[in-house]
Write a protein that holds these residues in place. Structure first.
Motif, PDB file in Angstrom:
ATOM      1  N   UNK A 157     -38.088 -11.063  -1.267  1.00 35.89           N
ATOM      2  CA  UNK A 157     -36.853 -10.264  -1.298  1.00 35.89           C
ATOM      3  C   UNK A 157     -35.754 -10.750  -0.348  1.00 35.89           C
ATOM      4  N   UNK A 158     -36.001 -11.771   0.461  1.00 34.71           N
ATOM      5  CA  UNK A 158     -35.004 -12.104   1.481  1.00 34.71           C
ATOM      6  C   UNK A 158     -33.740 -12.724   0.877  1.00 34.71           C
ATOM      7  N   UNK A 159     -33.877 -13.506  -0.198  1.00 32.91           N
ATOM      8  CA  UNK A 159     -32.676 -14.044  -0.844  1.00 32.91           C
ATOM      9  C   UNK A 159     -31.918 -12.947  -1.569  1.00 32.91           C
ATOM     10  N   UNK A 160     -32.634 -12.014  -2.157  1.00 33.35           N
ATOM     11  CA  UNK A 160     -31.990 -10.842  -2.759  1.00 33.35           C
ATOM     12  C   UNK A 160     -31.230 -10.064  -1.692  1.00 33.35           C
ATOM     13  N   UNK A 161     -31.872  -9.869  -0.529  1.00 33.54           N
ATOM     14  CA  UNK A 161     -31.241  -9.126   0.563  1.00 33.54           C
ATOM     15  C   UNK A 161     -29.996  -9.832   1.079  1.00 33.54           C
ATOM     16  N   UNK A 162     -29.961 -11.157   0.974  1.00 35.26           N
ATOM     17  CA  UNK A 162     -28.822 -11.896   1.481  1.00 35.26           C
ATOM     18  C   UNK A 162     -27.690 -12.031   0.487  1.00 35.26           C
ATOM     19  N   UNK A 163     -28.013 -12.280  -0.785  1.00 34.21           N
ATOM     20  CA  UNK A 163     -26.975 -12.642  -1.745  1.00 34.21           C
ATOM     21  C   UNK A 163     -26.487 -11.488  -2.609  1.00 34.21           C
ATOM     22  N   UNK A 164     -27.259 -10.429  -2.767  1.00 34.39           N
ATOM     23  CA  UNK A 164     -26.736  -9.287  -3.527  1.00 34.39           C
ATOM     24  C   UNK A 164     -25.560  -8.633  -2.782  1.00 34.39           C
ATOM     25  N   UNK A 165     -25.668  -8.356  -1.471  1.00 39.07           N
ATOM     26  CA  UNK A 165     -24.480  -7.829  -0.766  1.00 39.07           C
ATOM     27  C   UNK A 165     -23.312  -8.804  -0.781  1.00 39.07           C
TER      28      UNK A 165
ATOM     29  N   UNK B 150     -37.069  -7.554   5.601  1.00 40.46           N
ATOM     30  CA  UNK B 150     -36.000  -7.641   4.593  1.00 40.46           C
ATOM     31  C   UNK B 150     -35.105  -6.402   4.630  1.00 40.46           C
ATOM     32  N   UNK B 151     -35.662  -5.252   5.027  1.00 31.36           N
ATOM     33  CA  UNK B 151     -34.826  -4.056   5.169  1.00 31.36           C
ATOM     34  C   UNK B 151     -33.801  -4.242   6.278  1.00 31.36           C
ATOM     35  N   UNK B 152     -34.239  -4.819   7.392  1.00 33.58           N
ATOM     36  CA  UNK B 152     -33.313  -5.052   8.497  1.00 33.58           C
ATOM     37  C   UNK B 152     -32.272  -6.121   8.145  1.00 33.58           C
ATOM     38  N   UNK B 153     -32.680  -7.150   7.405  1.00 30.87           N
ATOM     39  CA  UNK B 153     -31.726  -8.164   6.966  1.00 30.87           C
ATOM     40  C   UNK B 153     -30.702  -7.544   6.019  1.00 30.87           C
ATOM     41  N   UNK B 154     -31.166  -6.684   5.124  1.00 27.55           N
ATOM     42  CA  UNK B 154     -30.246  -5.996   4.210  1.00 27.55           C
ATOM     43  C   UNK B 154     -29.263  -5.127   4.985  1.00 27.55           C
TER      44      UNK B 154
ATOM     45  N   UNK C 239     -26.677  -7.286   6.584  1.00 27.28           N
ATOM     46  CA  UNK C 239     -25.738  -7.831   5.619  1.00 27.28           C
ATOM     47  C   UNK C 239     -24.747  -6.779   5.124  1.00 27.28           C
ATOM     48  N   UNK C 240     -25.193  -5.549   4.987  1.00 27.84           N
ATOM     49  CA  UNK C 240     -24.263  -4.478   4.612  1.00 27.84           C
ATOM     50  C   UNK C 240     -23.249  -4.237   5.727  1.00 27.84           C
ATOM     51  N   UNK C 241     -23.698  -4.305   6.979  1.00 24.28           N
ATOM     52  CA  UNK C 241     -22.768  -4.165   8.106  1.00 24.28           C
ATOM     53  C   UNK C 241     -21.770  -5.316   8.120  1.00 24.28           C
ATOM     54  N   UNK C 242     -22.238  -6.520   7.782  1.00 20.66           N
ATOM     55  CA  UNK C 242     -21.338  -7.674   7.722  1.00 20.66           C
ATOM     56  C   UNK C 242     -20.306  -7.515   6.605  1.00 20.66           C
ATOM     57  N   UNK C 243     -20.719  -6.905   5.492  1.00 22.63           N
ATOM     58  CA  UNK C 243     -19.761  -6.630   4.415  1.00 22.63           C
ATOM     59  C   UNK C 243     -18.654  -5.705   4.914  1.00 22.63           C
ATOM     60  N   UNK C 244     -19.034  -4.676   5.671  1.00 19.97           N
ATOM     61  CA  UNK C 244     -18.031  -3.748   6.214  1.00 19.97           C
ATOM     62  C   UNK C 244     -17.091  -4.463   7.187  1.00 19.97           C
ATOM     63  N   UNK C 245     -17.636  -5.298   8.041  1.00 20.19           N
ATOM     64  CA  UNK C 245     -16.799  -6.034   8.994  1.00 20.19           C
ATOM     65  C   UNK C 245     -15.882  -7.014   8.264  1.00 20.19           C
TER      66      UNK C 245
END
Length: 339
Positions: free
Chosen positions: A160-168, A288-292, A295-301
């Motif tokens: 799930x780590x690539x999903x966690x990185x590239x979906x956001x 992967x939850x923490x990576x997600x 990444x969501x926080x990075x989207x906000x920033x």
């Protein structure tokens, strides 16, 4: 059709086709494309790889739908070169999955595909026209693209780590298109990539029944590099730097540490921070939850940098992104009990 609805349609078609292909291809991949545990692996039993075929199949189908039923989208001519380069890189990845290529040949083929997708397909983009000659900027774009392709492959070593990185990341680019920040062709590509990964996600959830393989991680890295390059070329350089910060930081710091230890950096290993995390007692799902979440926080920033164009705001958002990423890397490098 309003643009947001068109993007949702592209995403939905990519997700549906990707999921269907995962179901149809998995028995064949079990027979011919098993990934057996090695020095780099986080899995303990042989698992089929090649799910990237389904992701790309969903992406191509969704983009084909865009051409077939929607009004002409500006920029699709350039997008054709990107799609062709990603397909070619998928072939390179599939070959490497079955019969490993030499590092030099693999890198040369990657460079050719990146040159087509980023240098040739995006000739209108200039990031530093006043500071760098065109040839130097193109060379830097080529090197950055090659590195992003490889770091995506390096990071794809956990369920799930690539999903966690590239979906956001892809979702943020599709949203940027809906808001008029990037062009429609870029938005369609981002929505298709996001949908393809969403369709693949149920088969890759811990414990994974299907891996992307190099056939998926390499072209996904190329597509991600192209999307970020387009975003930066639309005046959103800070956002383009923030969105991929976790994989860039994890892979780059790991490479530098291995070089400092004079290790053979082309050989399999378990030195990445996300790999250290599982070794240190963090559950795969927790990683992967923490990576997600990061990444969501990075989207906000990244979004804040678009709303606040002042230099001080851009630098503040970049600093916050670096601090959040460093904090997670530090947590992964420590035993779970003390993280």
């Amino acid at each position: 059709m309003p643009q947001p609805l068109a993007l949702l349609l592209v995403l939905a078609v990519a997700a549906a086709v990707s999921a269907l292909l995962c179901v149809l291809l998995r028995p064949l991949l079990v027979r011919y494309a098993l990934a057996r545990p090695n020095a780099r692996s986080s899995h303990r039993v042989p698992t089929p790889q090649g799910g990237g075929i389904a992701v790309l199949g969903g992406l191509f189908a969704a983009l084909g739908l865009t051409l077939a039923i929607l009004p002409p989208v500006p920029g699709l001519g350039s997008l054709a070169f990107v799609v062709a380069a990603s397909a070619a890189l998928a072939v390179v990845g599939a070959w490497d999955d079955i019969r490993p290529l030499s590092p030099g040949l693999r890198l040369g083929l990657q460079a050719l595909c990146v040159a087509v997708a980023i240098v040739y397909a995006a000739p209108d983009i200039r990031l530093f026209p006043a500071a760098l000659p065109l040839a130097v900027e193109r060379l830097l774009a080529l090197l950055a693209g090659i590195w992003f392709v490889n770091l995506t492959n390096f990071i794809d070593g956990l369920d799930w780590i690539t999903v966690a990185g590239f979906v956001p990341l892809a979702g943020a680019l599709a949203l940027a298109c809906a808001l008029g920040i990037v062009d429609p062709a870029t938005g369609a590509l981002a929505a298709a990539l996001c949908g393809g990964l969403i369709g693949f996600a149920p088969f890759n959830k811990p414990v994974a029944r299907l891996f992307l393989g190099d056939v998926g991680s390499l072209p996904i890295g190329l597509l991600g590099a192209y999307l970020l390059y387009r975003l930066a070329g639309n005046g959103a350089l800070a956002a383009a730097l923030i969105l991929p910060l976790y994989p860039v930081a994890d892979a780059t710091l790991t490479l530098l540490r291995r070089l400092a230890r004079r290790e053979r950096v082309w050989e399999a290993h378990r030195s990445h921070f996300y790999q250290q995390a599982t070794t240190n007692g963090h559950a795969v799902l927790a990683v992967v939850t923490q990576v997600t979440g990061l990444n969501l926080a990075l989207v906000l920033l990244a979004g804040l940098t678009l709303l606040l164009p002042a230099l001080w705001a851009q630098l503040a958002c970049l600093a916050a992104a670096v601090l959040l990423t460093a904090r997670l890397l530090r947590r992964f490098a420590r035993p779970a009990a003390s993280a």
